[in-house]
Design a protein around this motif. Structure first.
Motif, short mmCIF file in Angstrom:
data_model
loop_
_atom_site.label_atom_id
_atom_site.label_comp_id
_atom_site.label_asym_id
_atom_site.label_seq_id
_atom_site.Cartn_x
_atom_site.Cartn_y
_atom_site.Cartn_z
N LYS A 197 -99.29 -61.73 43.13
CA LYS A 197 -98.56 -61.17 44.27
C LYS A 197 -97.18 -60.68 43.85
O LYS A 197 -96.69 -59.67 44.35
CB LYS A 197 -98.44 -62.22 45.38
CG LYS A 197 -99.73 -62.48 46.14
CD LYS A 197 -99.47 -63.39 47.32
CE LYS A 197 -100.74 -63.59 48.14
NZ LYS A 197 -100.51 -64.46 49.33
N GLU A 198 -96.56 -61.41 42.95
CA GLU A 198 -95.20 -61.06 42.54
C GLU A 198 -95.12 -59.72 41.80
O GLU A 198 -94.09 -59.05 41.86
CB GLU A 198 -94.62 -62.16 41.65
CG GLU A 198 -94.10 -63.36 42.41
CD GLU A 198 -93.36 -64.33 41.52
OE1 GLU A 198 -93.68 -64.36 40.31
OE2 GLU A 198 -92.48 -65.04 42.01
N LYS A 199 -96.18 -59.36 41.12
CA LYS A 199 -96.14 -58.15 40.27
C LYS A 199 -95.91 -56.87 41.08
O LYS A 199 -95.47 -55.85 40.54
CB LYS A 199 -97.41 -58.03 39.45
CG LYS A 199 -98.67 -57.69 40.23
CD LYS A 199 -99.88 -57.58 39.31
CE LYS A 199 -101.16 -57.29 40.08
NZ LYS A 199 -101.12 -55.98 40.78
N ASP A 200 -96.23 -56.89 42.37
CA ASP A 200 -96.06 -55.70 43.20
C ASP A 200 -94.68 -55.62 43.87
O ASP A 200 -94.39 -54.65 44.57
CB ASP A 200 -97.14 -55.66 44.30
CG ASP A 200 -98.54 -55.53 43.71
OD1 ASP A 200 -98.68 -54.85 42.68
OD2 ASP A 200 -99.48 -56.13 44.26
N LEU A 201 -93.86 -56.62 43.65
CA LEU A 201 -92.53 -56.64 44.28
C LEU A 201 -91.53 -55.90 43.40
O LEU A 201 -91.40 -56.19 42.22
CB LEU A 201 -92.08 -58.09 44.51
CG LEU A 201 -93.04 -58.97 45.31
CD1 LEU A 201 -92.50 -60.38 45.43
CD2 LEU A 201 -93.30 -58.37 46.69
N LYS A 202 -90.82 -54.96 44.00
CA LYS A 202 -89.92 -54.11 43.23
C LYS A 202 -88.56 -53.99 43.94
O LYS A 202 -88.40 -54.38 45.09
CB LYS A 202 -90.52 -52.72 43.04
CG LYS A 202 -91.86 -52.71 42.32
CD LYS A 202 -92.44 -51.31 42.25
CE LYS A 202 -93.80 -51.33 41.56
NZ LYS A 202 -94.40 -49.97 41.50
N CYS A 203 -87.61 -53.40 43.23
CA CYS A 203 -86.31 -53.09 43.79
C CYS A 203 -86.20 -51.57 43.97
O CYS A 203 -86.76 -50.81 43.18
CB CYS A 203 -85.19 -53.57 42.87
SG CYS A 203 -85.14 -55.36 42.68
#
Length: 595
Positions: free
Chosen positions: A284-290
């Motif tokens: 899930k974390e891999k799709d989180l971006k800035c």
């Protein structure tokens, strides 16, 4: 018995000289005042002792020489007598100050609150009870260590054992009771007192084993969903020999992400996130971006907003470096002498729901006075255009708050000023173990068909809390994260940054995955400001529908990819901002309603 209050005061650096407020434990700001007040109060008591000793000394001299027997001798005693009279006046004034100060000292309720705060700290961060009682906070697995100048007395640890027992944490109650006996032995406590503490330990151990044997090691039950917890194995060797304890193994914790948790599941997820444990999977974390957020606005392109996405559905993000130091200082200075104990409606529970103090800051007062306008029964002034007005007709109360609101509107494309789409800013400061347990922000108007008149006016006039903006006004040395136990999201407080998330589905119903809470503050002082954004003013951009659709992220469908801008961004315009009084609006709607 103020030891609970002072064990953490040494860990914060904010000190003021005013007397502390009631419920002082719920705010580090008030606790800091208490530390200074205690120092001043102790000095007054010391001065009183010196005055009394001086008075006794003078009176003894008069009595020794017996100068009252002759007229000649009387003349020689005028100075000593005057000294006694002067001393008496000084003593009277000081006694009055001490008596007044006594009224502001912590009472029993304060002691209980501080004790619950220390309980939460120890429980959340899994601190060693023995070290913690000596004022040493050693975080597990080689974490940082903090030391206080104060330590708990046997009476204090006994009290902590009773708090843990009453809250159903029988394993922790035994730990505190053991420390009480250990400290009492070390300090050479009288035999009768030591016997009492040993009896408390024995009773606590027996009850622990009874609950474990009859109900199991943990769970929640009853009309108030009360939590209980014990060790996996009983202390009594005879009970431990039972077959069911021979193959007891500590179960591996597996996060459960769903809309509704039991009380024990929420407590477990909440505490693990607070302690820094990672619950969200790498997948899930891999799709989180800035993102650099510009909303396709040429002005914002000169200095885009820094958007750090924490979760996609529901959307949760952090605006990095959004607030300036002078703005945050202004909020804290405004709030310090206006803080009062936070409250929240909740059923009886084994958990402290909130330990903080709060106040409110508004951008505007009300429309400017104009004799040609119509004055409503709620005191608002309107022209002949109806029960609405524009910003130019509003009286500004706080320019700093208004500037921040305009900045948030630019970033979110939402109308957020009070009376135009948002609530006033809530400013809060957290105290000993400062915590706000997991809770939803919306009122869930749509799920309550029989609303009282004032709630109906609020529902119709403003709508529910569609989104939350939470600004961090201070760094926190340790603890104080904002966590979402149903999602595994944890946001550490960072001075100048702000969290943002949607609370509702497109149909206006609560998204239970946005249940969140504030972790206990272990070291430092936590200041935040909240701005709750209502749905009614945003209905053109986010119309209500019958579906269970989550609102998109602020970086989605916002022209960030180029091309023609369509949708919700087109519908927001600063010049469209409209102000109105909720109750005037509701009363007006009732006059034209066909029902």
């Amino acid at each position: 018995r103020m030891i609970f209050s002072f064990i953490l005061v040494g860990w914060c650096g904010l000190i003021w000289a005013e007397p502390p407020d009631n419920n002082m434990f719920s705010s580090i700001s008030e606790m800091s005042k208490l530390a200074t007040f205690e120092k001043d109060y102790t000095k007054k008591l010391t001065d009183l002792v010196k005055i009394i000793e001086n008075k006794v000394e003078v009176l003894e001299k008069i009595m020794i020489f017996k100068m009252f027997r002759s007229k000649d001798h009387f003349n020689s005693t005028i100075d000593p007598i005057k000294r006694v009279l002067n001393i008496s006046e000084e003593e009277k004034g000081l006694r009055q100050q001490i008596q007044e100060g006594f009224k502001t000292l912590p009472n029993q309720a304060e002691l209980e609150g501080a004790g619950n705060g220390l309980f939460l700290l120890q429980e959340t961060y899994k601190l060693n009870v023995t070290l913690f009682s000596d004022g040493i906070c050693q975080l597990p697995q080689g974490g940082p260590s903090f030391t206080s100048d104060e330590a708990l007395l046997p009476e204090d640890t006994e009290y902590m054992s009773k708090i843990a027992f009453n809250r159903g944490f029988y394993d922790r109650a035994v730990d505190w009771a053991k420390v009480s006996v250990m400290k009492a032995k070390k300090e050479g406590t009288p035999k009768e007192r030591l016997k009492t503490l040993k009896s408390l330990l024995s009773t606590t151990v027996k009850h622990h084993d009874k609950v474990l044997d009859q109900k199991g090691p943990s769970g929640s039950s009853g009309h108030d969903d009360s939590i209980w917890r014990t060790n996996l194995l009983p202390f009594d060797e005879k009970i431990r020999k039972k077959k069911k304890y021979k193959k007891v193994r500590k179960e591996k914790f597996i996060p459960i992400f769903k809309e509704l948790h039991t009380s024990s599941q929420t407590w477990e997820h909440f505490n693990r996130l607070c302690a820094g444990e990672k619950l969200m999977s790498s997948e899930k974390e891999k799709d989180l971006k800035c993102y650099y957020l510009t909303q396709n606005d040429p002005f914002i392109r000169l200095g885009p907003f820094k958007l750090d996405v924490q979760h996609t559905k529901p959307f949760i993000a952090v605006f990095r470096h959004l607030l300036y130091d002078e703005e945050m200082d202004h909020y804290k200075a405004y709030a310090r002498d206006k803080l009062h104990r936070s409250s929240v409606q909740t059923k009886k529970s084994t958990v402290v729901t909130r330990t903080s103090k709060q106040t409110w800051l508004d951008e505007f007062r009300e429309p400017l006075k104009n004799q040609s306008n119509v004055i409503s029964k709620n005191g608002w002034n309107y022209d002949d255009s109806g029960y609405y007005t524009k910003r130019k007709n509003m009286e500004v109360f706080d320019q700093v708050a208004l500037r921040i609101s305009d900045r948030i509107s630019l970033a979110t494309r939402l109308y957020i000023a009070h009376h135009a789409g948002g609530e006033p800013y809530q400013i809060a400061n957290y105290g000993i173990g400062g915590v706000y347990n997991a809770h939803p922000d919306p009122f869930s108007f749509h799920a309550k068909p029989d609303l009282p008149e004032d709630k109906m006016a609020d529902s119709v006039g403003r709508g529910d809390r569609m989104a939350t903006f939470m600004g961090y006004l201070s760094d926190v040395q340790l603890g104080g994260a904002t966590v979402f136990p149903n999602l595994g999201v944890s946001i550490a407080p960072e001075k100048g940054s702000a969290a943002f998330w949607w609370n509702l589905f497109s149909n206006g119903m609560l998204d239970s995955f946005t249940v969140h809470g504030g972790c206990p503050v272990l070291v430092g002082s936590k200041w935040i400001t909240n701005k709750w954004i209502r749905w009614k003013a945003q209905e053109q951009s986010y119309p209500c529908d019958a579906g269970w659709v989550r609102h998109p992220g602020l970086h989605e469908n916002s022209c960030e990819g180029g091309g023609r801008c369509t949708g919700r961004v087109d519908r927001w315009r600063k010049e469209f901002e409209t102000f109105y009084n909720t109750f005037d609006y509701y009363d007006h709607l009732k006059t034209i309603s066909t029902e």
